[in-house]
Every structure is written in structure tokens, then in C-alpha cells.
Design a protein around this motif. Structure first.
Motif, PDB file in Angstrom:
ATOM      1  N   LEU A  87       0.829  -1.206   0.000  1.00 12.45           N
ATOM      2  CA  LEU A  87       0.000   0.000   0.000  1.00 12.45           C
ATOM      3  C   LEU A  87       0.863   1.256   0.000  1.00 12.45           C
ATOM      4  O   LEU A  87       0.633   2.175  -0.780  1.00 12.45           O
ATOM      5  CB  LEU A  87      -0.929   0.003   1.222  1.00 12.45           C
ATOM      6  CG  LEU A  87      -1.725   1.287   1.402  1.00 12.45           C
ATOM      7  CD1 LEU A  87      -3.209   0.991   1.438  1.00 12.45           C
ATOM      8  CD2 LEU A  87      -1.301   2.002   2.666  1.00 12.45           C
ATOM      9  N   GLN A  88       1.878   1.283   0.865  1.00  6.39           N
ATOM     10  CA  GLN A  88       2.733   2.469   0.929  1.00  6.39           C
ATOM     11  C   GLN A  88       3.486   2.684  -0.376  1.00  6.39           C
ATOM     12  O   GLN A  88       3.643   3.816  -0.823  1.00  6.39           O
ATOM     13  CB  GLN A  88       3.687   2.364   2.120  1.00  6.39           C
ATOM     14  CG  GLN A  88       2.950   2.543   3.437  1.00  6.39           C
ATOM     15  CD  GLN A  88       3.827   2.368   4.643  1.00  6.39           C
ATOM     16  OE1 GLN A  88       4.690   1.498   4.681  1.00  6.39           O
ATOM     17  NE2 GLN A  88       3.592   3.177   5.650  1.00  6.39           N
ATOM     18  N   MET A  89       3.934   1.618  -0.994  1.00  6.95           N
ATOM     19  CA  MET A  89       4.617   1.742  -2.283  1.00  6.95           C
ATOM     20  C   MET A  89       3.638   2.231  -3.352  1.00  6.95           C
ATOM     21  O   MET A  89       4.001   3.035  -4.218  1.00  6.95           O
ATOM     22  CB  MET A  89       5.270   0.420  -2.675  1.00  6.95           C
ATOM     23  CG  MET A  89       6.469   0.097  -1.782  1.00  6.95           C
ATOM     24  SD  MET A  89       7.182  -1.532  -2.041  1.00  6.95           S
ATOM     25  CE  MET A  89       7.679  -1.435  -3.740  1.00  6.95           C
ATOM     26  N   HIS A  90       2.393   1.796  -3.286  1.00  5.91           N
ATOM     27  CA  HIS A  90       1.364   2.252  -4.224  1.00  5.91           C
ATOM     28  C   HIS A  90       1.196   3.769  -4.152  1.00  5.91           C
ATOM     29  O   HIS A  90       0.987   4.428  -5.159  1.00  5.91           O
ATOM     30  CB  HIS A  90       0.036   1.552  -3.921  1.00  5.91           C
ATOM     31  CG  HIS A  90      -1.131   2.100  -4.665  1.00  5.91           C
ATOM     32  ND1 HIS A  90      -1.395   1.769  -5.975  1.00  5.91           N
ATOM     33  CD2 HIS A  90      -2.096   2.975  -4.291  1.00  5.91           C
ATOM     34  CE1 HIS A  90      -2.480   2.411  -6.373  1.00  5.91           C
ATOM     35  NE2 HIS A  90      -2.924   3.147  -5.366  1.00  5.91           N
ATOM     36  N   TYR A  91       1.286   4.311  -2.943  1.00  6.78           N
ATOM     37  CA  TYR A  91       1.132   5.750  -2.753  1.00  6.78           C
ATOM     38  C   TYR A  91       2.445   6.521  -2.921  1.00  6.78           C
ATOM     39  O   TYR A  91       2.499   7.715  -2.683  1.00  6.78           O
ATOM     40  CB  TYR A  91       0.503   6.054  -1.395  1.00  6.78           C
ATOM     41  CG  TYR A  91      -0.984   5.772  -1.368  1.00  6.78           C
ATOM     42  CD1 TYR A  91      -1.866   6.503  -2.151  1.00  6.78           C
ATOM     43  CD2 TYR A  91      -1.497   4.771  -0.566  1.00  6.78           C
ATOM     44  CE1 TYR A  91      -3.224   6.246  -2.132  1.00  6.78           C
ATOM     45  CE2 TYR A  91      -2.857   4.505  -0.542  1.00  6.78           C
ATOM     46  CZ  TYR A  91      -3.714   5.244  -1.326  1.00  6.78           C
ATOM     47  OH  TYR A  91      -5.071   4.994  -1.307  1.00  6.78           O
TER      48      TYR A  91
END
Length: 172
Positions: free
Chosen positions: A88-92
Motif C-alpha cells: 500500500l505504501q509503495m502504491h502511494y
């Protein structure tokens, strides 16, 4: 669904009085934005922490996603509670080398009590009683268990009455 977004005037005042070197933000709301901006203006470190997943955020509105896009890639470090939270953090926009996984776990051996024999099994669920938590799936699965057990559910939410009805209808 209508949600409120609150701007608290005490956040900056409190941060100024505490004068932290590092601030951890995790809810990505207006208070998080204020704390994030405080850190950037005061040249303090900011850490983004989440236990969310892309799947859990499917229903989030654009403002909530925008707040994540503002904070996560600009954080000095990120803490993820799982590999899915890291995703999720990499997606953002977080860079992988700035993400640390800190699993939300407990050393159960520390709390283990050795007993000669278990006569019944005790299960505990603590959390929101909402559809995405899958408590209905837990109840269905437990109906196949051939051993005595007690399930205690601690929490509240929109699914509570439906689950109570299910338990009563199925003689659980």
C-alpha cells in the motif's frame, strides 16, 4: 456516506510545546496533515505508519487517497504492519528502501500457560463488528469444530445484531 474532516487548532500548539524530533502519523486525516506540515516547516522527521491494505482502501474517497499521496512519499521513513501494508505504501509513492515492516504480533510463548489437559477451548475476538472483518465466516467455520469451545466477541459495529441473530438461529 458523509464523513467529517476536522481541523484542530491545538495540534500545532501542542507540537510546538512538546518540540518532538520525530512525529509518527498514521490516520492520514487533517490532524496528520497538520503534524506533517509542522515537521516539514520545523525540519523534523516524520514517519508514516499504516496497517492498511489496498484491498481495505477500495471504498475510500478521493480526499482520503489524496492525503495519503501527500504524506507517504514525503515521509522520512515508513512503517508497515505487513507485506500488504508495505505494498500500500509503495502504491502511494513510498520508496521501498524507506519502508520497514514491523509486524503487529505478540510473543505468545510469554503468555502460554502449560496445562495437562484442555477441556474446552477459549477464543477471543476484539475489534470492530463490521462486514469486512469476516466474523460471519469465523462463526460458520466454528460450526464445523467438534470440540467444546467458547467464543467471546468484544466490540461493536453495524453487524452486531445480524451476528447475534445468526448465533441464535443456529443454536450456537
Amino acid at each position: 456516506e458523509v464523513r467529517g474532516y476536522y481541523l484542530s487548532l491545538d495540534v500545532i500548539k501542542t507540537l510546538n510545546s512538546i518540540a518532538p524530533d520525530v512525529v509518527i502519523v498514521c490516520e492520514y486525516n487533517m490532524i496528520s496533515i497538520q503534524a506533517f506540515l509542522f515537521c516539514k516547516i520545523k525540519n523534523k522527521k516524520v514517519i508514516s505508519m499504516t496497517d492498511g491494505t489496498l484491498n481495505a482502501e477500495k471504498r475510500f474517497g478521493q480526499l482520503r487517497k489524496l492525503l495519503r499521496r501527500l504524506i507517504i512519499p514525503r515521509a522520512d521513513m515508513c512503517i508497515a504492519s505487513s507485506t500488504k501494508s508495505k505494498e500500500l505504501q509503495m502504491h502511494y509513492g513510498a520508496r521501498e528502501e524507506r519502508i520497514i515492516i514491523a509486524f503487529l504480533t505478540v510473543d505468545v510463548d510469554y503468555f502460554r500457560i502449560e496445562r495437562e489437559e484442555y477441556h474446552s477451548h477459549k477464543l477471543l475476538y476484539v475489534g470492530s463488528i463490521i462486514e469486512r472483518k469476516g466474523i460471519d465466516l469465523l462463526l460458520r467455520a466454528l460450526s464445523f469444530i467438534m470440540k467444546d469451545y467458547t467464543l467471546t466477541i468484544v466490540g461493536d459495529g453495524e453487524e452486531k445484531n445480524r451476528l447475534i441473530d445468526y448465533v441464535e438461529q443456529n443454536g450456537m
